[in-house]
Design an enzyme around this catalytic site. Structure first.
Site, PDB file in Angstrom:
ATOM      1  N   ASP A  44       0.864  -1.174   0.000  1.00  0.00           N
ATOM      2  CA  ASP A  44       0.000   0.000   0.000  1.00  0.00           C
ATOM      3  C   ASP A  44       0.909   1.235   0.000  1.00  0.00           C
ATOM      4  O   ASP A  44       2.121   1.136   0.180  1.00  0.00           O
ATOM      5  CB  ASP A  44      -0.975  -0.005   1.180  1.00  0.00           C
ATOM      6  CG  ASP A  44      -2.210   0.851   0.867  1.00  0.00           C
ATOM      7  OD1 ASP A  44      -2.160   1.651  -0.094  1.00  0.00           O
ATOM      8  OD2 ASP A  44      -3.230   0.738   1.571  1.00  0.00           O
TER       9      ASP A  44
HETATM   10  C1  BGC Z   1      -4.956   3.266  -0.158  1.00  0.00           C
HETATM   11  C2  BGC Z   1      -5.067   2.227  -1.243  1.00  0.00           C
HETATM   12  C3  BGC Z   1      -4.909   2.864  -2.589  1.00  0.00           C
HETATM   13  C4  BGC Z   1      -3.552   3.538  -2.628  1.00  0.00           C
HETATM   14  C5  BGC Z   1      -3.232   4.172  -3.967  1.00  0.00           C
HETATM   15  C6  BGC Z   1      -3.706   4.109  -0.315  1.00  0.00           C
HETATM   16  O1  BGC Z   1      -3.726   5.194   0.525  1.00  0.00           O
HETATM   17  O2  BGC Z   1      -4.962   2.625   1.093  1.00  0.00           O
HETATM   18  O3  BGC Z   1      -6.299   1.571  -1.145  1.00  0.00           O
HETATM   19  O4  BGC Z   1      -5.027   1.912  -3.601  1.00  0.00           O
HETATM   20  O5  BGC Z   1      -3.536   4.550  -1.636  1.00  0.00           O
HETATM   21  O6  BGC Z   1      -3.976   5.287  -4.202  1.00  0.00           O
END
Ligand code: BGC
Length: 764
Positions: free
Chosen positions: A298
């Site tokens: 993540d």
């Molecule tokens: C979120 C993810 C997301 C990623 C990219 C993160 O802050 O938890 O779900 O896919 O950002 O935007």
């Protein structure tokens, strides 16, 4: 296989691949499953790669077209330079044919090996045509339509040059305080699994290399929805059995459905950050489940292991993450800065890097990017395939099926279109932005059909409107929290005047688009700002209120449920919200949605979910000393699976083909459902099972099947389910999935509390 417009070495590489392909084809004839392993091609590429290039495949940068996390210091020019050196494998938030082509060109035509980039983006409930937020869409219990909305989202995403969505979110979420509850399918592992598989099918189709499909991503692996107190990013303190029985099933279903990628999670579980969890990623996902895609971290989650107090510096974080099986580094800059030295210092074996590279290249092959890295770069498609009338029509269709009728006293709904004296009141009444919801990708601000517009379209007439109060003031966007109006009540008198003159008030309240979503955990689930005051003032002068809720989480409705005659849950329904709600209000569509999440009496009951354990002190109203909250009923205000129709259904004749079965047999359960009202309607028939005694304590009931059917007025239909061994398996005291002999209850009905019941025995 050809590498179009690729660098010289890239062409050499392609020829190399061509040669090895011929062996591969002859080998694959008797083993179809290996046909898309691309082992030979990948081996060929890996043999040509420098260590830096290998590490490069594991690096993902954010582009500057959209921001879905904290920004880094690196500028676009620097990023392009890195791509040119072959030191980047993927980018997120690079959008449009023009932008993706530009970046791809650098990778393919100017890097030494010409390996294409894979572009990812958070397409959570639509690219530009917005569908209901996932929690809302799950309320439709309509898997075909959920697959359809994912397919349309894939078509639009692919048309804008992007290959990969970071969806579906498969986090079971039992806590209304958690802002990201809006992004999943609610509190139930079985429903979340079914929805997840439908979404994956919709995004990926049967052929990832088709130019209208995109790779999906099962996230967040794992436990992210179980953060203590519903606080985002918070600690998860659960044991292995809860993890296996309540959290992992949707992820297992996704792996079985061949989802291309997984994303790990920000949280720790029982002391180990998910991003650094070998058990989750290497042992369970890639080991036991034998899944061969790649895991992306993540945003910054590798680096955050330092804040967790699990890694002493970024170097250490990189070492932990790569060992744990986190293949691609999203925005931590840990792999690019540290993997090389970790290998040189014998802290990490290059085999770990190669395993991760292999996985990334495999998905690029499956997407057909080595055949044509520009396959999604087509301006015509971009013009023609995004935000089309057909897509909007599908959005409206899905939106109306996602609405849940919670209360309808005296059959106040549906309203006749000829009605005089209708008023729309409330801060969300004319809001064209909130229905678009959070995680809106390229959904434009203020582009939804507002509730007021929907009602006026249906009536083909102007309808008087008063906002009453503003809900939020100031900016509303992804990275900033909303600020609520708690002082300005100056609009209430005009709203009260209008209510006095009106026959029926359509009162539209709830949450704005950015009140739920990432980082939007709340300690209160009551209506924010001055909305409660507005409702009270209107109620004093007109009791014919249809409370239309727009929100991304269960709300505390305890103050309204007894007094307000009609309550309609509409979530954030997307581009066509107003039209879809009007379809229900005026009876052009008979509501069929059912809650995918329980609504509590009070926030203090959270986490609140139907499939709880019985405890040693289950409900006993004659004593105080049992497991409950003293000040509220133990049952849900509105239970999981609940939702009304304009017609009524009667369940009868629950029959089991046998009352005992074993591993080689099964039981067929059937039930008759009669439409006892005067119009056709759809009903979601739900099957629950309770395992009475287990080697570990078991939930009081668990959803195990459902079917949505259309029944004509007066008609009776029989629905059957098959109970087999697999259906009653769980992760037992032996630390494995198995069925245990014993007594079971089976329930069938219209929601998790209103059920017919019978019993059966399983003999192993
Ligand atoms: C979120 C993810 C997301 C990623 C990219 C993160 O802050 O938890 O779900 O896919 O950002 O935007």
């Amino acid at each position: 296989m050809t590498l179009k417009k690729s660098s010289f070495l890239g062409i050499l590489l392609a020829i190399f691949c061509l040669n090895s392909c011929s062996d591969f084809n002859s080998e694959s004839t008797d083993n179809q499953s290996s046909s898309d392993d691309y082992t030979h091609e990948i081996d060929s590429i890996i043999s040509l790669m420098t260590l830096k290039e290998k590490i490069g495949q594991l690096v993902q940068y954010n582009g500057s077209w959209d921001l879905t996390g904290p920004p880094s210091d690196m500028g676009s020019q620097q990023k392009l330079e890195k791509i040119k050196k072959g030191e980047v494998g993927s980018m997120l938030n690079v959008l449009s044919v023009k932008a993706t082509r530009e970046a791809q060109k650098v990778a393919v035509e100017h890097s030494r090996l010409g390996i294409p980039l894979i572009f990812g983006y958070d397409v959570i409930h639509g690219y530009k045509t917005m569908f209901p937020i996932p929690l809302g869409e799950a309320a439709s219990w309509d898997l075909k339509l959920m697959e359809e909305s994912a397919r349309i989202s894939a078509v639009e995403t692919a048309a804008s040059g992007v290959h990969w969505t970071f969806a579906p979110m498969l986090d079971v979420s039992r806590d209304a305080r958690w802002g990201r509850i809006m992004e999943g399918a609610g509190e139930d592992p079985y429903l979340t699994s079914q929805v997840g598989v439908a979404k994956i099918k919709g995004y990926q189709g049967n052929d990832l290399s088709n130019e209208f499909t995109i790779a999906a991503c099962a996230k967040h692996f794992a436990g992210y929805g179980f953060g203590e107190a519903g606080r985002d990013y918070n600690t998860v303190n659960i044991g292995i059995r809860e993890l296996q029985n309540s959290i992992l099933p949707p992820f297992k279903a996704a792996a079985d459905a061949e989802v291309a990628t997984f994303m790990n999670a920000f949280n720790d579980i029982d002391g180990i950050p998910a991003t650094g969890s070998k058990m989750l990623q290497r042992e369970i996902l890639k080991g036991n489940w034998n899944w061969d895609g790649f895991v992306v971290s993540d945003w910054g989650s590798i680096s955050e292991m330092q804040e967790h107090g699990f890694a002493k510096d970024l170097n250490h974080a990189a070492e932990i993450a790569i060992h744990a099986g986190s293949d691609m580094d999203m925005e931590s800059y840990a792999y690019e800065d540290h993997l090389e030295s970790l290998i040189k210092n014998d802290k990490v074996d290059v085999a770990y890097i190669e395993d991760a590279v292999r996985r990334v290249l495999r998905i690029k092959f499956r997407l057909g990017l080595f055949d044509d890295p520009y396959k999604y770069c087509n301006e015509e498609r971009e013009k023609e395939n995004i935000y089309t009338d057909a897509h909007l029509e599908s959005s409206r269709n899905i939106a109306k099926r996602s609405i849940v009728l919670l209360k309808n006293s005296n059959h106040l709904l549906p309203l006749k279109k000829e009605i005089n004296g209708l008023a729309v009141i409330g801060p969300l009444g004319d809001d064209k932005d909130s229905p678009i919801g959070n995680w809106r990708a390229q959904g434009e601000s203020n582009s939804a059909v507002s509730f007021l517009e929907g009602v006026e379209n249906a009536l083909n007439a102007k309808v008087p409107f008063q906002k009453g109060v503003e809900l939020s003031i100031g900016k509303r966007n992804f990275l900033e929290a909303s600020t609520f109006n708690t002082t300005d009540a100056s609009g209430i008198p005009a709203a009260v005047d209008l209510a006095k003159k009106s026959k029926v008030v359509l009162l539209v309240v709830g949450e704005d688009a950015f009140q739920s979503g990432e980082g939007r955990s709340q300690a209160s689930i009551s209506l924010a700002g001055l909305q409660h005051q507005l409702i009270e003032e209107i109620y004093k002068v007109n009791k014919n209120i249809v409370l239309v809720l727009m929100n991304g989480r269960p709300l505390d409705l305890s103050l309204y449920v007894d007094r307000i005659p009609v309550i309609l849950e509409t979530w954030h329904l997307g581009s066509e919200a107003g039209n879809a709600i009007a379809d229900v209000i005026f009876g052009d569509y008979n509501p069929s949605g059912k809650l995918p999440v329980s609504f509590p009496h009070a926030v203090g009951q959270e986490p609140f979910y139907y499939n709880q354990k019985n405890t040693g002190r289950p409900s006993n109203d004659s004593h105080v000393t049992y497991s409950h909250h003293n000040d509220v009923p133990k049952q849900a205000l509105f239970p999981f699976g609940y939702g009304l129709s304009y017609t009524t259904f009667e369940y009868d004749n629950l029959k089991l083909s046998h009352d005992v079965f074993d591993s080689s047999s099964s039981i067929s359960v059937s039930v008759d459902i009669k439409n006892t009202g005067d119009r056709a309607g759809e009903e979601v028939i739900q099957l629950y099972i309770r395992d009475m005694v287990g080697s570990i304590t078991r939930p009081i009931k668990e959803l195990k099947g459902f079917e949505k059917i259309n029944i004509a007025s007066g008609e009776t239909q029989t629905v059957s389910f098959t109970i087999d061994e697999e259906m009653i398996e769980f992760y037992t005291v032996n630390n494995k999935w198995e069925a245990e002999s014993g007594e079971f209850k089976v329930f069938v009905g219209s929601n998790s509390e209103d059920l017919l019941e019978s019993t059966f025995t399983f003999k192993n």
